[in-house]
Design a protein around this motif. Sequence first.
Motif, PDB file in Angstrom:
ATOM      1  N   TRP A  15       0.667  -1.346  -0.250  1.00 48.20           N
ATOM      2  CA  TRP A  15       0.009   0.002   0.125  1.00 48.20           C
ATOM      3  C   TRP A  15       0.771   1.063   0.433  1.00 48.20           C
ATOM      4  N   LEU A  16       1.683   1.046   1.130  1.00 49.12           N
ATOM      5  CA  LEU A  16       3.077   2.267   1.171  1.00 49.12           C
ATOM      6  C   LEU A  16       3.705   2.704  -0.921  1.00 49.12           C
ATOM      7  N   ILE A  17       3.880   1.582  -1.198  1.00 48.15           N
ATOM      8  CA  ILE A  17       4.540   2.018  -2.186  1.00 48.15           C
ATOM      9  C   ILE A  17       3.261   2.680  -3.637  1.00 48.15           C
ATOM     10  N   ASN A  18       2.340   1.905  -3.429  1.00 55.79           N
ATOM     11  CA  ASN A  18       1.289   2.263  -4.511  1.00 55.79           C
ATOM     12  C   ASN A  18       1.128   3.432  -3.913  1.00 55.79           C
ATOM     13  N   GLY A  19       1.302   3.942  -2.482  1.00 54.62           N
ATOM     14  CA  GLY A  19       0.873   5.499  -2.315  1.00 54.62           C
ATOM     15  C   GLY A  19       1.778   6.582  -3.284  1.00 54.62           C
ATOM     16  N   ILE A  20       2.917   6.343  -2.818  1.00 50.36           N
ATOM     17  CA  ILE A  20       4.023   6.677  -3.422  1.00 50.36           C
ATOM     18  C   ILE A  20       4.078   6.687  -4.907  1.00 50.36           C
ATOM     19  N   ALA A  21       3.965   5.228  -4.874  1.00 50.21           N
ATOM     20  CA  ALA A  21       3.828   5.551  -6.523  1.00 50.21           C
ATOM     21  C   ALA A  21       2.475   6.380  -7.429  1.00 50.21           C
ATOM     22  N   ILE A  22       1.624   6.418  -6.507  1.00 53.30           N
ATOM     23  CA  ILE A  22       0.233   7.414  -7.096  1.00 53.30           C
ATOM     24  C   ILE A  22       0.680   8.970  -7.463  1.00 53.30           C
ATOM     25  N   ALA A  23       1.355   9.660  -5.606  1.00 55.38           N
ATOM     26  CA  ALA A  23       0.745  10.567  -5.109  1.00 55.38           C
ATOM     27  C   ALA A  23       1.960  11.320  -5.879  1.00 55.38           C
ATOM     28  N   PRO A  25       4.667  11.391  -8.523  1.00 56.45           N
ATOM     29  CA  PRO A  25       4.222  12.329  -9.313  1.00 56.45           C
ATOM     30  C   PRO A  25       2.736  13.080  -9.750  1.00 56.45           C
ATOM     31  N   LEU A  26       1.233  12.819  -8.678  1.00 56.71           N
ATOM     32  CA  LEU A  26       0.890  14.237  -8.868  1.00 56.71           C
ATOM     33  C   LEU A  26       1.340  15.552  -7.754  1.00 56.71           C
ATOM     34  N   VAL A  27       2.024  14.994  -6.984  1.00 54.79           N
ATOM     35  CA  VAL A  27       2.814  16.302  -6.423  1.00 54.79           C
ATOM     36  C   VAL A  27       3.240  17.243  -7.755  1.00 54.79           C
ATOM     37  N   ILE A  28       4.576  16.657  -7.673  1.00 53.82           N
ATOM     38  CA  ILE A  28       5.397  17.276  -8.999  1.00 53.82           C
ATOM     39  C   ILE A  28       4.800  17.569 -10.513  1.00 53.82           C
ATOM     40  N   THR A  29       4.057  16.631 -10.383  1.00 54.69           N
ATOM     41  CA  THR A  29       2.839  17.668 -11.394  1.00 54.69           C
ATOM     42  C   THR A  29       2.423  19.348 -11.331  1.00 54.69           C
ATOM     43  N   LEU A  30       1.722  18.971 -10.205  1.00 54.51           N
ATOM     44  CA  LEU A  30       1.187  20.075  -9.281  1.00 54.51           C
ATOM     45  C   LEU A  30       2.148  21.790  -9.039  1.00 54.51           C
ATOM     46  N   LEU A  31       3.668  21.045  -8.287  1.00 55.61           N
ATOM     47  CA  LEU A  31       4.544  22.115  -8.575  1.00 55.61           C
ATOM     48  C   LEU A  31       4.586  22.830  -8.947  1.00 55.61           C
ATOM     49  N   VAL A  32       5.220  21.685 -10.417  1.00 57.36           N
ATOM     50  CA  VAL A  32       5.838  22.059 -12.155  1.00 57.36           C
ATOM     51  C   VAL A  32       4.582  23.657 -11.797  1.00 57.36           C
ATOM     52  N   LEU A  33       2.747  22.896 -12.488  1.00 58.20           N
ATOM     53  CA  LEU A  33       2.266  23.739 -12.744  1.00 58.20           C
ATOM     54  C   LEU A  33       2.417  25.050 -12.109  1.00 58.20           C
ATOM     55  N   ILE A  34       2.265  24.919 -11.093  1.00 49.71           N
ATOM     56  CA  ILE A  34       2.428  25.964  -9.559  1.00 49.71           C
ATOM     57  C   ILE A  34       3.570  26.903 -10.306  1.00 49.71           C
ATOM     58  N   VAL A  35       4.852  27.041 -10.752  1.00 46.83           N
ATOM     59  CA  VAL A  35       5.647  27.417 -11.220  1.00 46.83           C
ATOM     60  C   VAL A  35       5.667  28.123 -11.739  1.00 46.83           C
ATOM     61  N   VAL A  36       4.905  27.086 -12.855  1.00 48.39           N
ATOM     62  CA  VAL A  36       5.330  28.019 -14.595  1.00 48.39           C
ATOM     63  C   VAL A  36       3.568  28.702 -14.356  1.00 48.39           C
ATOM     64  N   ILE A  37       2.824  28.606 -13.858  1.00 47.69           N
ATOM     65  CA  ILE A  37       1.792  30.159 -13.751  1.00 47.69           C
ATOM     66  C   ILE A  37       1.980  31.167 -13.220  1.00 47.69           C
ATOM     67  N   ASP A  38       2.755  30.766 -11.506  1.00 44.09           N
ATOM     68  CA  ASP A  38       3.617  32.130 -11.296  1.00 44.09           C
ATOM     69  C   ASP A  38       4.797  33.027 -11.714  1.00 44.09           C
ATOM     70  N   PHE A  39       5.275  31.615 -13.079  1.00 40.97           N
ATOM     71  CA  PHE A  39       6.739  32.602 -13.616  1.00 40.97           C
ATOM     72  C   PHE A  39       5.579  32.864 -14.455  1.00 40.97           C
ATOM     73  N   THR A 204       8.894   4.413 -16.019  1.00 40.88           N
ATOM     74  CA  THR A 204       7.736   3.933 -15.032  1.00 40.88           C
ATOM     75  C   THR A 204       9.670   3.734 -14.671  1.00 40.88           C
ATOM     76  N   LEU A 205      10.867   3.056 -14.493  1.00 36.65           N
ATOM     77  CA  LEU A 205      12.058   3.003 -14.183  1.00 36.65           C
ATOM     78  C   LEU A 205      11.730   0.890 -14.732  1.00 36.65           C
ATOM     79  N   GLY A 206      10.818   0.744 -15.247  1.00 34.59           N
ATOM     80  CA  GLY A 206      10.764  -0.814 -15.909  1.00 34.59           C
ATOM     81  C   GLY A 206      10.076  -1.534 -14.501  1.00 34.59           C
ATOM     82  N   VAL A 207       8.995  -0.920 -13.944  1.00 30.95           N
ATOM     83  CA  VAL A 207       7.852  -1.154 -13.162  1.00 30.95           C
ATOM     84  C   VAL A 207       6.955  -1.859 -13.760  1.00 30.95           C
TER      85      VAL A 207
END
Length: 218
Positions: A15-23, A25-39, A204-207
Amino acid sequence: MPKPRGGPKAHFKRWLINGIAIAIPLVITLLVLIVVIDFILGVLSPIVQGIIYVLPNDPPTTVVQLVTLLSLITFFLVVGVVAEYTPGRYISRRVHATMETIPGISTVYESVRRASSMLLDDDTEQFKDVKLVEFPHQDAYMLAFLTADTPRVVEEYVDNGGMVTVMVPLGPNPTTNGFIMHMPAERVYDVDITVEEAVRSIATLGVASSELGEEKLE
């Protein structure tokens, strides 16, 4: 539905691995969007402040920012429509050709233009097929993307029969990161895998390697 195997410890780990694998990419995508919009908002800040200063009723900054962003998107759409039709395509080519002849600016402009095209286009469309090659040593195999015909000058200098040009991608960004290799055709093997499956496996680095070929079986 099969019952998951293993005890509580195995379940917790899965469960922990699945949660990390899902969360992640979402968090990084949101951070990138926030940085781009802020710029973008930072770049448009002088325009926004000028609009607020000119308008008599002092509208909220957020509303002005939103309207400015929508106006910018509309501008891009208009430019895209113009570039799609004649003489828009001619104008587009002339703009690119002119910018690429200016010393000092041409290199930056060309690099940004190519990067923008790769980001906005469907990355998988640039690859013709998936192949299997021995790399980085004998008996070690990697997936590769067939990209283009090998330049004739390379074939003539090597004099090793028919050749193909492939990109051996690297994770986690297989569409823009890898080695461009000109290889003898006899050392490039066919494999029944789609480009989308290969990209997903490498990203996914082979996953996701266990899913390779499943689309053909369905």
